[in-house]
Design a protein around this motif. Structure first.
Motif, PDB file in Angstrom:
ATOM      1  N   SER A 159       1.390  13.755  11.604  1.00 38.84           N
ATOM      2  CA  SER A 159       2.253  14.686  12.322  1.00 38.84           C
ATOM      3  C   SER A 159       1.723  14.902  13.727  1.00 38.84           C
ATOM      4  CB  SER A 159       2.311  16.028  11.575  1.00 38.84           C
ATOM      5  OG  SER A 159       3.148  16.940  12.246  1.00 38.84           O
ATOM      6  N   GLU A 160       2.596  14.706  14.707  1.00 37.60           N
ATOM      7  CA  GLU A 160       2.236  14.903  16.114  1.00 37.60           C
ATOM      8  C   GLU A 160       0.978  14.125  16.493  1.00 37.60           C
ATOM      9  OE1 GLU A 160       2.037  19.098  16.759  1.00 37.60           O
ATOM     10  OE2 GLU A 160       4.212  19.368  16.610  1.00 37.60           O
ATOM     11  N   GLY A 161       0.895  12.890  16.009  1.00 36.37           N
ATOM     12  CA  GLY A 161      -0.201  12.024  16.389  1.00 36.37           C
ATOM     13  C   GLY A 161      -1.508  12.273  15.669  1.00 36.37           C
ATOM     14  N   ARG A 162      -1.485  13.129  14.633  1.00 36.34           N
ATOM     15  CA  ARG A 162      -2.717  13.416  13.892  1.00 36.34           C
ATOM     16  C   ARG A 162      -2.484  13.277  12.396  1.00 36.34           C
ATOM     17  NH1 ARG A 162      -5.339  18.803  16.839  1.00 36.34           N
ATOM     18  NH2 ARG A 162      -5.467  17.918  18.951  1.00 36.34           N
ATOM     19  N   GLN A 163      -3.561  12.959  11.693  1.00 37.29           N
ATOM     20  CA  GLN A 163      -3.485  12.868  10.242  1.00 37.29           C
ATOM     21  C   GLN A 163      -3.375  14.268   9.660  1.00 37.29           C
ATOM     22  OE1 GLN A 163      -5.877   9.857   7.946  1.00 37.29           O
ATOM     23  NE2 GLN A 163      -6.915  11.717   7.254  1.00 37.29           N
ATOM     24  N   ALA A 164      -2.300  14.509   8.899  1.00 43.38           N
ATOM     25  CA  ALA A 164      -2.040  15.838   8.354  1.00 43.38           C
ATOM     26  C   ALA A 164      -2.434  15.968   6.892  1.00 43.38           C
ATOM     27  CB  ALA A 164      -0.562  16.188   8.519  1.00 43.38           C
ATOM     28  N   ALA A 165      -2.438  14.842   6.154  1.00 41.32           N
ATOM     29  CA  ALA A 165      -2.773  14.911   4.728  1.00 41.32           C
ATOM     30  C   ALA A 165      -3.115  13.516   4.220  1.00 41.32           C
ATOM     31  CB  ALA A 165      -1.621  15.499   3.919  1.00 41.32           C
ATOM     32  N   ILE A 166      -3.961  13.489   3.182  1.00 42.60           N
ATOM     33  CA  ILE A 166      -4.297  12.244   2.488  1.00 42.60           C
ATOM     34  C   ILE A 166      -3.833  12.381   1.045  1.00 42.60           C
ATOM     35  CG2 ILE A 166      -6.115  10.652   1.800  1.00 42.60           C
ATOM     36  CD1 ILE A 166      -7.809  11.661   4.092  1.00 42.60           C
ATOM     37  N   LEU A 167      -3.037  11.399   0.589  1.00 43.95           N
ATOM     38  CA  LEU A 167      -2.525  11.404  -0.772  1.00 43.95           C
ATOM     39  C   LEU A 167      -3.350  10.422  -1.589  1.00 43.95           C
ATOM     40  CD1 LEU A 167      -0.253  12.485   1.122  1.00 43.95           C
ATOM     41  CD2 LEU A 167       1.401  11.476  -0.458  1.00 43.95           C
ATOM     42  N   GLN A 168      -4.168  10.950  -2.488  1.00 46.70           N
ATOM     43  CA  GLN A 168      -5.094  10.132  -3.270  1.00 46.70           C
ATOM     44  C   GLN A 168      -4.748  10.211  -4.750  1.00 46.70           C
ATOM     45  OE1 GLN A 168      -8.646  12.189  -1.635  1.00 46.70           O
ATOM     46  NE2 GLN A 168      -9.325  10.165  -0.984  1.00 46.70           N
ATOM     47  N   GLY A 169      -4.899   9.080  -5.442  1.00 44.83           N
ATOM     48  CA  GLY A 169      -4.631   9.094  -6.870  1.00 44.83           C
ATOM     49  C   GLY A 169      -4.303   7.732  -7.442  1.00 44.83           C
ATOM     50  N   HIS A 170      -3.846   6.795  -6.598  1.00 45.71           N
ATOM     51  CA  HIS A 170      -3.567   5.445  -7.082  1.00 45.71           C
ATOM     52  C   HIS A 170      -4.877   4.681  -7.269  1.00 45.71           C
ATOM     53  CE1 HIS A 170       0.778   5.462  -7.011  1.00 45.71           C
ATOM     54  NE2 HIS A 170       0.768   6.011  -5.801  1.00 45.71           N
ATOM     55  N   SER A 171      -4.883   3.758  -8.227  1.00 42.30           N
ATOM     56  CA  SER A 171      -6.097   2.997  -8.520  1.00 42.30           C
ATOM     57  C   SER A 171      -6.102   1.619  -7.878  1.00 42.30           C
ATOM     58  CB  SER A 171      -6.260   2.850 -10.037  1.00 42.30           C
ATOM     59  OG  SER A 171      -5.151   2.169 -10.607  1.00 42.30           O
ATOM     60  N   ILE A 172      -4.960   1.214  -7.317  1.00 43.02           N
ATOM     61  CA  ILE A 172      -4.839  -0.059  -6.604  1.00 43.02           C
ATOM     62  C   ILE A 172      -4.039   0.226  -5.323  1.00 43.02           C
ATOM     63  CG2 ILE A 172      -4.037  -2.469  -6.776  1.00 43.02           C
ATOM     64  CD1 ILE A 172      -4.365  -2.377  -9.726  1.00 43.02           C
ATOM     65  N   ALA A 173      -3.942  -0.745  -4.468  1.00 45.31           N
ATOM     66  CA  ALA A 173      -3.307  -0.581  -3.160  1.00 45.31           C
ATOM     67  C   ALA A 173      -1.927   0.057  -3.248  1.00 45.31           C
ATOM     68  CB  ALA A 173      -3.193  -1.941  -2.475  1.00 45.31           C
ATOM     69  N   VAL A 174      -1.618   0.877  -2.230  1.00 40.46           N
ATOM     70  CA  VAL A 174      -0.280   1.446  -2.075  1.00 40.46           C
ATOM     71  C   VAL A 174       0.549   0.446  -1.271  1.00 40.46           C
ATOM     72  CG1 VAL A 174       1.076   3.334  -1.096  1.00 40.46           C
ATOM     73  CG2 VAL A 174      -1.126   3.806  -2.183  1.00 40.46           C
ATOM     74  N   ASN A 175       1.624  -0.055  -1.899  1.00 41.65           N
ATOM     75  CA  ASN A 175       2.463  -1.078  -1.277  1.00 41.65           C
ATOM     76  C   ASN A 175       3.746  -0.539  -0.661  1.00 41.65           C
ATOM     77  OD1 ASN A 175       0.719  -3.153  -2.212  1.00 41.65           O
ATOM     78  ND2 ASN A 175       1.732  -3.128  -4.211  1.00 41.65           N
ATOM     79  N   ALA A 176       4.135   0.686  -1.054  1.00 40.27           N
ATOM     80  CA  ALA A 176       5.433   1.204  -0.617  1.00 40.27           C
ATOM     81  C   ALA A 176       5.386   2.716  -0.510  1.00 40.27           C
ATOM     82  CB  ALA A 176       6.525   0.798  -1.605  1.00 40.27           C
ATOM     83  N   VAL A 177       6.083   3.261   0.480  1.00 35.34           N
ATOM     84  CA  VAL A 177       6.209   4.710   0.652  1.00 35.34           C
ATOM     85  C   VAL A 177       7.643   5.033   1.037  1.00 35.34           C
ATOM     86  CG1 VAL A 177       3.797   5.154   1.269  1.00 35.34           C
ATOM     87  CG2 VAL A 177       5.427   4.524   3.061  1.00 35.34           C
TER      88      VAL A 177
END
Length: 351
Positions: A159-177
């Protein structure tokens, strides 16, 4: 009679909308095949009717109507540890060609008017593993926020050029959002699951049954997913239930795009299949099947109703239902011959 630029733009947008609606009947035919330096891996639609693609040569190319053969080339991504490539592009504006791109170099680059304006970093930091910083997918959210997913198994909200949150929980690469209309976020992973998030809190997990390559919001609580097993699945995110599935290919389905006016979903696969699906409530039906000359790495509905595809034969392919935008018959015949040869080879290999 002279009109101001705002009125002219409004008139053009109305004409484009009417054109898209009138073109929503009939079959898709080849409009253009645009050669690029190396294999394009992603595409996104732009507000003016054009599209952008990212390729294995680290370049982003911006294609505009009437000048398909002369794309603007944006250079900024770099090779890292011998690997290269832009894997995701997304429009960041409703009225300009501003966009964001990401790839193997672990950076999200923001572009305006063809000029790089910012660089975002975060994926893979502190992990000394080759490709851990790769950012494989991007989505634009309401309000201008960006959502990214990467091979470090995380998704990140910007958000506005800065990291606002990290979504953690997958055990392998995230391929889609993907972003959903209710403000929730969706992530698809190689761990065969889809995460539904509110902010950085995972509120639901959907068991996809196969590695997830693409996600696409389809209006309301509906979310489409594309998987390694050749299926497109439709989910009711509110209930967490799968409501429909459709086998579209004999290979991995790699990309999705949804057109809300006609309620049409298009899915591209690694065997060069491009399936056009009608979404009716919670059901899907195939209305057309197209064949490319290589893998369908990325797909996007354009403002005109045409479809742009990032293809594994080092080209971007545009399909149209509008006769005035169809390619010459000789070009269509040549393309069809090459596509049919690939389809025959795929069939022989699978027999």
């Amino acid at each position: 009679l002279r009109v101001g630029p705002e009125v002219a733009q409004g008139v053009q947008e109305a004409l484009d909308a009417l054109d898209a609606m009138s073109s929503s009947f009939g079959s898709f035919v080849l409009s253009a095949q645009l050669r690029s330096g190396q294999t394009p891996r992603c595409v996104c639609a732009l507000p003016g009717g054009g599209f952008a693609s990212g390729a294995s040569d680290n370049m982003v190319r911006v294609y505009r109507p009437g000048a398909w053969d002369a794309p603007q080339v944006l250079s900024g991504h770099e090779s890292v540890r011998g690997v290269s490539g832009v894997l995701a592009v997304v429009s960041t504006s409703d009225n300009s060609d501003d966009l964001a791109s990401s790839g193997r170099d672990g950076r999200i680059l923001l572009w305006s008017g063809g000029v790089q304006t910012a660089e975002l970093r975060g994926h893979g930091e502190g992990i000394d593993v080759t490709n851990a910083g790769t950012i494989s997918c991007l989505a634009r959210l309401p309000g201008g926020q960006l959502l990214s997913g990467g091979w470090d198994k995380t998704a990140r909200l910007w958000s506005e050029g800065r990291q606002a949150a990290i979504l953690q929980g997958h055990s392998i690469a995230v391929n889609a959002v993907a972003g959903l209309p209710d403000g929730c976020l969706a992530t698809g992973s190689g761990d065969q699951s889809i995460g539904i998030w509110r902010g950085d809190e995972r509120i639901r997990t959907l068991a996809a049954g196969s590695q997830v390559w693409a996600l696409c919001a389809c209006g309301g609580a509906l979310l489409a997913s594309a998987a390694n097993d050749g299926y497109v699945r439709l989910w009711d995110v509110a209930s967490g239930q799968q409501v429909s599935q459709h086998k579209v290919a004999n290979d991995s389905v790699l990309c999705l795009s949804y057109e809300p006016v006609s309620r049409t979903l298009v899915a591209g696969a690694a065997d060069g299949t491009l399936a056009v699906l009608a979404v009716d409530g919670t059901s899907m039906s195939r209305v057309e099947a197209l064949q490319l000359c290589g893998e369908a790495f990325g797909v996007a509905f354009l403002a005109s109703g045409d479809i742009a595809v990032a293809c594994g034969d080092d080209s971007c392919v545009v399909w149209t239902r509008c006769p005035s935008r169809a390619a010459a018959a000789s070009l269509q015949e040549d393309f069809q011959a090459r596509a049919s040869a690939l389809a025959a080879a795929n069939h022989a290999n699978s027999a």
